[in-house]
Structures are given as structure tokens and as C-alpha cells.
Motif scaffolding. Sequence first.
Motif, short mmCIF file in Angstrom:
data_model
loop_
_atom_site.label_atom_id
_atom_site.label_comp_id
_atom_site.label_asym_id
_atom_site.label_seq_id
_atom_site.Cartn_x
_atom_site.Cartn_y
_atom_site.Cartn_z
N PRO A 76 -66.75 -87.95 112.03
CA PRO A 76 -67.67 -87.34 113.01
C PRO A 76 -68.34 -86.09 112.43
CG PRO A 76 -65.62 -87.92 114.08
CD PRO A 76 -65.40 -88.14 112.61
N THR A 77 -69.60 -85.91 112.75
CA THR A 77 -70.38 -84.82 112.15
C THR A 77 -70.17 -83.52 112.93
OG1 THR A 77 -72.02 -86.47 111.56
CG2 THR A 77 -72.73 -84.16 111.45
N VAL A 78 -69.78 -82.50 112.20
CA VAL A 78 -69.67 -81.17 112.80
C VAL A 78 -70.78 -80.35 112.15
CG1 VAL A 78 -68.16 -79.22 113.24
CG2 VAL A 78 -67.19 -81.49 112.87
N GLY B 207 -75.04 -83.58 114.56
CA GLY B 207 -73.84 -84.00 115.29
C GLY B 207 -74.13 -84.21 116.77
N GLY B 208 -73.50 -85.22 117.36
CA GLY B 208 -73.81 -85.58 118.74
C GLY B 208 -72.77 -85.15 119.77
N GLN B 209 -71.68 -84.54 119.29
CA GLN B 209 -70.66 -84.12 120.27
C GLN B 209 -71.25 -83.07 121.22
OE1 GLN B 209 -66.84 -83.09 118.31
NE2 GLN B 209 -67.58 -84.39 116.66
N GLN C 3 -76.43 -103.79 116.73
CA GLN C 3 -76.89 -105.13 117.10
C GLN C 3 -76.08 -106.24 116.43
OE1 GLN C 3 -79.27 -105.99 119.49
NE2 GLN C 3 -79.17 -103.82 119.98
N ASP C 4 -75.26 -105.88 115.44
CA ASP C 4 -74.38 -106.89 114.80
C ASP C 4 -73.28 -107.34 115.75
OD1 ASP C 4 -71.78 -105.01 113.91
OD2 ASP C 4 -73.67 -103.95 113.98
N ASN C 5 -73.00 -106.54 116.79
CA ASN C 5 -71.95 -106.88 117.73
C ASN C 5 -72.53 -107.78 118.84
OD1 ASN C 5 -70.07 -106.85 119.88
ND2 ASN C 5 -69.18 -104.95 119.08
N SER D 139 -78.82 -102.59 113.01
CA SER D 139 -77.40 -102.47 112.75
C SER D 139 -77.28 -101.54 111.55
CB SER D 139 -76.77 -103.84 112.44
OG SER D 139 -75.50 -103.62 111.84
N ALA D 140 -76.85 -100.30 111.82
CA ALA D 140 -76.68 -99.35 110.73
C ALA D 140 -75.58 -99.85 109.79
CB ALA D 140 -76.32 -97.98 111.29
N LEU D 141 -74.62 -100.56 110.37
CA LEU D 141 -73.49 -101.06 109.59
C LEU D 141 -73.94 -102.11 108.58
CD1 LEU D 141 -70.40 -100.53 109.79
CD2 LEU D 141 -70.23 -102.63 111.10
N ASP E 198 -72.42 -88.66 120.30
CA ASP E 198 -71.39 -88.84 119.28
C ASP E 198 -70.96 -90.32 119.26
OD1 ASP E 198 -70.54 -87.72 121.94
OD2 ASP E 198 -68.61 -88.53 121.28
N GLY E 199 -70.78 -90.83 118.08
CA GLY E 199 -70.33 -92.20 117.93
C GLY E 199 -71.43 -93.25 118.00
N ALA E 200 -72.68 -92.82 118.19
CA ALA E 200 -73.80 -93.77 118.30
C ALA E 200 -74.09 -94.46 116.96
CB ALA E 200 -75.05 -93.05 118.79
N GLY E 201 -73.74 -93.79 115.86
CA GLY E 201 -73.95 -94.39 114.53
C GLY E 201 -75.01 -93.69 113.71
N LYS E 202 -75.27 -92.43 114.00
CA LYS E 202 -76.35 -91.69 113.30
C LYS E 202 -76.05 -91.49 111.82
CE LYS E 202 -75.74 -88.25 116.14
NZ LYS E 202 -74.69 -88.87 116.97
N THR E 203 -74.81 -91.07 111.52
CA THR E 203 -74.48 -90.83 110.10
C THR E 203 -74.40 -92.15 109.34
OG1 THR E 203 -73.25 -88.89 110.84
CG2 THR E 203 -72.89 -89.59 108.57
N THR E 204 -73.89 -93.17 110.01
CA THR E 204 -73.85 -94.50 109.37
C THR E 204 -75.28 -94.93 109.03
OG1 THR E 204 -71.95 -94.97 110.78
CG2 THR E 204 -72.93 -96.85 109.63
N LEU E 205 -76.21 -94.62 109.93
CA LEU E 205 -77.62 -94.95 109.69
C LEU E 205 -78.17 -94.15 108.50
CD1 LEU E 205 -80.40 -96.16 110.41
CD2 LEU E 205 -80.66 -94.31 112.09
N1 LIG Z 1 -70.43 -102.52 114.84
C1 LIG Z 1 -71.11 -101.42 114.44
N2 LIG Z 1 -70.48 -100.24 114.33
C2 LIG Z 1 -71.21 -99.18 113.93
C3 LIG Z 1 -72.59 -99.27 113.59
N3 LIG Z 1 -73.03 -98.04 113.24
C4 LIG Z 1 -71.98 -97.21 113.34
N4 LIG Z 1 -70.88 -97.89 113.75
C5 LIG Z 1 -69.53 -97.35 113.96
O1 LIG Z 1 -69.59 -96.36 115.01
C6 LIG Z 1 -68.68 -95.30 114.76
C7 LIG Z 1 -69.40 -93.96 114.80
O2 LIG Z 1 -70.35 -93.90 113.71
P1 LIG Z 1 -70.97 -92.52 113.19
O3 LIG Z 1 -72.05 -92.87 112.23
O4 LIG Z 1 -69.91 -91.61 112.71
O5 LIG Z 1 -71.56 -91.94 114.54
P2 LIG Z 1 -72.40 -90.57 114.75
O6 LIG Z 1 -73.50 -90.90 115.67
O7 LIG Z 1 -72.77 -89.99 113.45
O8 LIG Z 1 -71.34 -89.64 115.51
P3 LIG Z 1 -71.26 -88.01 115.49
O9 LIG Z 1 -71.30 -87.58 114.09
O10 LIG Z 1 -69.97 -87.68 116.18
O11 LIG Z 1 -72.43 -87.52 116.29
C8 LIG Z 1 -68.05 -95.61 113.40
O12 LIG Z 1 -66.81 -96.26 113.62
C9 LIG Z 1 -69.05 -96.57 112.75
O13 LIG Z 1 -68.47 -97.44 111.79
C10 LIG Z 1 -73.22 -100.56 113.69
O14 LIG Z 1 -74.40 -100.77 113.42
N5 LIG Z 1 -72.42 -101.59 114.12
#
Ligand SMILES: Nc1nc2c(ncn2[C@@H]2O[C@H](COP(=O)(O)OP(=O)(O)OP(=O)(O)O)[C@@H](O)[C@H]2O)c(=O)[nH]1
Length: 219
Positions: A54-56, A76-78, A135-137, A187-189, A26-33
Motif C-alpha cells: 500500500p502506498t504511503v 496513496g488512496g487511504q 476486469q480480469d475478474n 486489468s492492471a494485473l 486504497d486497494g483500487a490498483g493504482k500502483t499496480t497500474l
Molecule cells: N484481480 C486483479 N487484482 C488487482 C488488479 N490491480 C490490482 N490488483 C490487486 O489489488 C490490490 C491492491 O493493489 P494496489 O496497486 O496496491 O492498490 P492501490 O490503489 O495502489 O492502493 P493504495 O496504495 O493503498 O492506494 C493488490 O492485491 C493487487 O494485486 C487487477 O487488475 N486485477
Amino acid sequence: MYHLLKGFHEYLTRKDEFSVIIIGLDGAGKTTLLERIKTLYNDTPGLTPDKIAPTVGQNMGKITLPSTILQFWDLGGQRGIRSIWHRYFGDCHAVVFVIDAEDRERLGEGWEVFDGVLKHPQILGVPLLLLANKQDNPRSLSVEEIRNDYEEWFRHKQDSSRRVYGEEIELEQRRERIASLDVMGISALEGTGVRAAIDWLFIRVQNSKRRDEMDGNNR
Ligand SMILES: Nc1nc2c(ncn2[C@@H]2O[C@H](COP(=O)(O)OP(=O)(O)OP(=O)(O)O)[C@@H](O)[C@H]2O)c(=O)[nH]1
Ligand SMILES: [Mg+2]
């Protein structure tokens, strides 16, 4: 004649469809990707990061590439949701495991979960890509550092389980897989590295073992 031409046209424009699962803590950035992939490849853009919760359960997205459709399942990764991942292992053509390269404290937990996935017999022979996200961080670990961290974690695990009968062979099989594992930085962001990851998937699903099974079924 019409049917002949129609059949020929359908044959020429036929697109194979492949399923790709996106997993990781969870929080790894999967949905953002997933939403970034939609924005890059589809006419209708995906959600912006501020709209993602967060993905449920799961999210789904599709993109069309030359003669290929990639269908993504973002799971979802929780902790409580991870137990459903295995239900997707039997049908997927590729697995993407996303690691938060910024969160050093949870790397060990990430490797534990990743190792559990690698162990799963249903994904043996299925293309597997490890993505070092965020990787943007500037504080994030690089691809090289992520790979080293995992290898070190794995060596440690190997040492501590040497005494457990039978585990050694299993670990050896995993070691081979790790040696050929591809790790890419994204960087998914911001979207950097995402097209390269999609190119990797596009090539690898065409040669996937499960593709042969698919062709065999269509025959
Ligand atoms: N700096 C940075 N933050 C990111 C990046 N990708 C995701 N985030 C942040 O990480 C947090 C979690 O992103 P999600 O995409 O919700 O993560 P997830 O893996 O889908 O999490 P679950 O749905 O709980 O499994 C959010 O605050 C995003 O904005 C990235 O490439 N860079
Ligand atoms: Mg999510």
C-alpha cells in the motif's frame, strides 16, 4: 553554425512533458497500474504485483512517447492520505481515477470520493479518465455497469440535495461533466486495456486547457 544546428536539433527533438495523477480508493490498483505502465513502455520493467505494498505518500514514473513525456504521480488512496491529492490538482494535465470494479461494497465510497474530485475547481477543464480496474475478474462490473452505477448514485444524490439552496447549480455543472466522461475497462494485473488508456491520455493532454497555459508561459 554549430550552435544554430544544435538549436535546430533540440527544436526537432524537443519533448513536451505532462503530469498525470492517478487517484482512487486504497486497494483500487493504482500502483499496480503504474508499474504495469512502466513495464509496457520502459526498458526497465516495473515492480511485479507481489512486490507492491500500500502506498504511503506517492510513487512516480515516466514514459516517453513520440515528442511527449508523460510523468505519472500515483497517490496513496487511504483515507488519511487523500487530503494531499488537492496539492497536485493545480499542476496536473490529466487525472486518472481508478475504481475497483470487483469491490461492490465500496463503490458508494468510491463515488463519494470521485464526486469530491469532480467538484474541485482546479481540475475543471482538465482531462479526466475513469478506469474500471480488475476486469480480469469475472465477478467485476463491466464498464457499462460501472457507468450506470455512478449515474444512479449521482441521481440519488441530486434528488436528496434538491432542497439545499445553491447546490443545484453546482450539481448541474457536474452533470454536464459526467455526460461527457470517458470510462474505460482495464486489468492492471494482466495489462489489458492499459495501452488504450495511455493512447487516450496522449491525445487528451495535447489538447488540454492547461497545455495552452504552458505554451503561453513559454512564449
Ligand atoms: N484481480 C486483479 N487484482 C488487482 C488488479 N490491480 C490490482 N490488483 C490487486 O489489488 C490490490 C491492491 O493493489 P494496489 O496497486 O496496491 O492498490 P492501490 O490503489 O495502489 O492502493 P493504495 O496504495 O493503498 O492506494 C493488490 O492485491 C493487487 O494485486 C487487477 O487488475 N486485477
Ligand atoms: Mg498504491
